[in-house]
Motif scaffolding. Structure first.
Motif, mmCIF file in Angstrom:
data_model
loop_
_atom_site.group_PDB
_atom_site.id
_atom_site.type_symbol
_atom_site.label_atom_id
_atom_site.label_comp_id
_atom_site.label_asym_id
_atom_site.label_seq_id
_atom_site.Cartn_x
_atom_site.Cartn_y
_atom_site.Cartn_z
ATOM 1 N N MET A 1 -57.949 9.631 -39.790
ATOM 2 C CA MET A 1 -57.260 10.761 -39.207
ATOM 3 C C MET A 1 -57.487 11.988 -40.081
ATOM 4 S SD MET A 1 -53.744 8.996 -37.796
ATOM 5 C CE MET A 1 -53.164 10.457 -37.034
ATOM 6 N N LYS A 3 -56.096 16.037 -41.195
ATOM 7 C CA LYS A 3 -55.004 17.004 -41.292
ATOM 8 C C LYS A 3 -55.645 18.379 -41.446
ATOM 9 C CE LYS A 3 -51.279 18.426 -44.393
ATOM 10 N NZ LYS A 3 -50.568 18.074 -45.642
ATOM 11 N N ARG A 25 -51.735 22.278 -28.553
ATOM 12 C CA ARG A 25 -51.560 21.034 -27.779
ATOM 13 C C ARG A 25 -52.334 21.067 -26.464
ATOM 14 N NH1 ARG A 25 -45.854 21.599 -29.071
ATOM 15 N NH2 ARG A 25 -45.392 20.201 -30.794
ATOM 16 N N PRO A 29 -56.917 17.567 -28.389
ATOM 17 C CA PRO A 29 -56.197 16.289 -28.427
ATOM 18 C C PRO A 29 -55.606 16.071 -29.824
ATOM 19 C CG PRO A 29 -58.549 15.892 -28.581
ATOM 20 C CD PRO A 29 -58.366 17.380 -28.405
ATOM 21 N N VAL A 30 -54.315 16.292 -29.962
ATOM 22 C CA VAL A 30 -53.666 16.186 -31.262
ATOM 23 C C VAL A 30 -52.647 15.052 -31.260
ATOM 24 C CG1 VAL A 30 -53.959 18.644 -31.718
ATOM 25 C CG2 VAL A 30 -51.822 17.842 -30.745
ATOM 26 N N LYS A 31 -52.390 14.519 -32.435
ATOM 27 C CA LYS A 31 -51.331 13.534 -32.613
ATOM 28 C C LYS A 31 -50.004 14.241 -32.866
ATOM 29 C CE LYS A 31 -53.768 9.721 -32.516
ATOM 30 N NZ LYS A 31 -53.572 8.740 -31.459
ATOM 31 N N LYS A 32 -50.080 15.320 -33.667
ATOM 32 C CA LYS A 32 -48.876 16.060 -34.045
ATOM 33 C C LYS A 32 -49.275 17.471 -34.446
ATOM 34 C CE LYS A 32 -45.010 15.795 -37.300
ATOM 35 N NZ LYS A 32 -44.403 15.051 -38.404
ATOM 36 N N ILE A 45 -52.280 17.237 -36.989
ATOM 37 C CA ILE A 45 -52.756 15.891 -37.282
ATOM 38 C C ILE A 45 -53.533 15.421 -36.059
ATOM 39 C CG2 ILE A 45 -52.115 13.521 -37.884
ATOM 40 C CD1 ILE A 45 -51.324 15.639 -40.011
ATOM 41 N N SER A 46 -54.750 14.929 -36.280
ATOM 42 C CA SER A 46 -55.604 14.509 -35.166
ATOM 43 C C SER A 46 -56.514 13.367 -35.591
ATOM 44 C CB SER A 46 -56.448 15.687 -34.693
ATOM 45 O OG SER A 46 -57.280 16.134 -35.746
ATOM 46 N N ASP A 47 -57.106 12.723 -34.596
ATOM 47 C CA ASP A 47 -58.061 11.658 -34.885
ATOM 48 C C ASP A 47 -59.401 12.214 -35.348
ATOM 49 O OD1 ASP A 47 -56.469 9.404 -34.378
ATOM 50 O OD2 ASP A 47 -56.848 9.533 -32.219
ATOM 51 N N LYS A 76 -51.450 8.228 -42.590
ATOM 52 C CA LYS A 76 -50.060 8.196 -42.150
ATOM 53 C C LYS A 76 -49.222 7.406 -43.137
ATOM 54 C CE LYS A 76 -47.250 7.083 -38.141
ATOM 55 N NZ LYS A 76 -47.248 6.569 -36.778
#
Length: 85
Positions: A1, A3, A25, A29-32, A45-47, A76
């Motif tokens: 991941m 940052k 967003r 494509p984001v996680k947070k 935060i993203s892949d 994480k």
């Protein structure tokens, strides 16, 4: 991941933070994603890595100015992450 931290000029309040978060967003494509007008930064935060120019353009389309972008690996931290050591 990954940052990605963006230094952003022009955020003055919680609504400014929301505008920046929403455009990121909707565009990537984001996680947070979290923003702080006090710190003048947004953390994503993203892949995967993002194209920095596209990221800058998306944020600046909302009226704010991107002063810098820094990307680093992100791990994480969970409740039991201390056991991995």
């Amino acid at each position: 991941m990954k940052k990605t931290t963006l230094k952003i000029d022009g955020m003055m309040c919680g609504m400014c933070e929301s505008h920046v978060n929403d455009v990121i967003r909707k565009t990537f494509p984001v996680k947070k994603v979290t923003s702080s007008h006090v710190k003048g930064e947004t953390v994503v935060i993203s892949d995967d890595l993002f194209d920095e120019e596209q990221l800058k353009h998306a944020v600046e389309s909302t009226g704010y100015r991107v002063l810098g972008i820094k990307t680093e690996n992100y791990e994480k931290k969970g409740l039991f992450s201390f056991l991995k050591k």
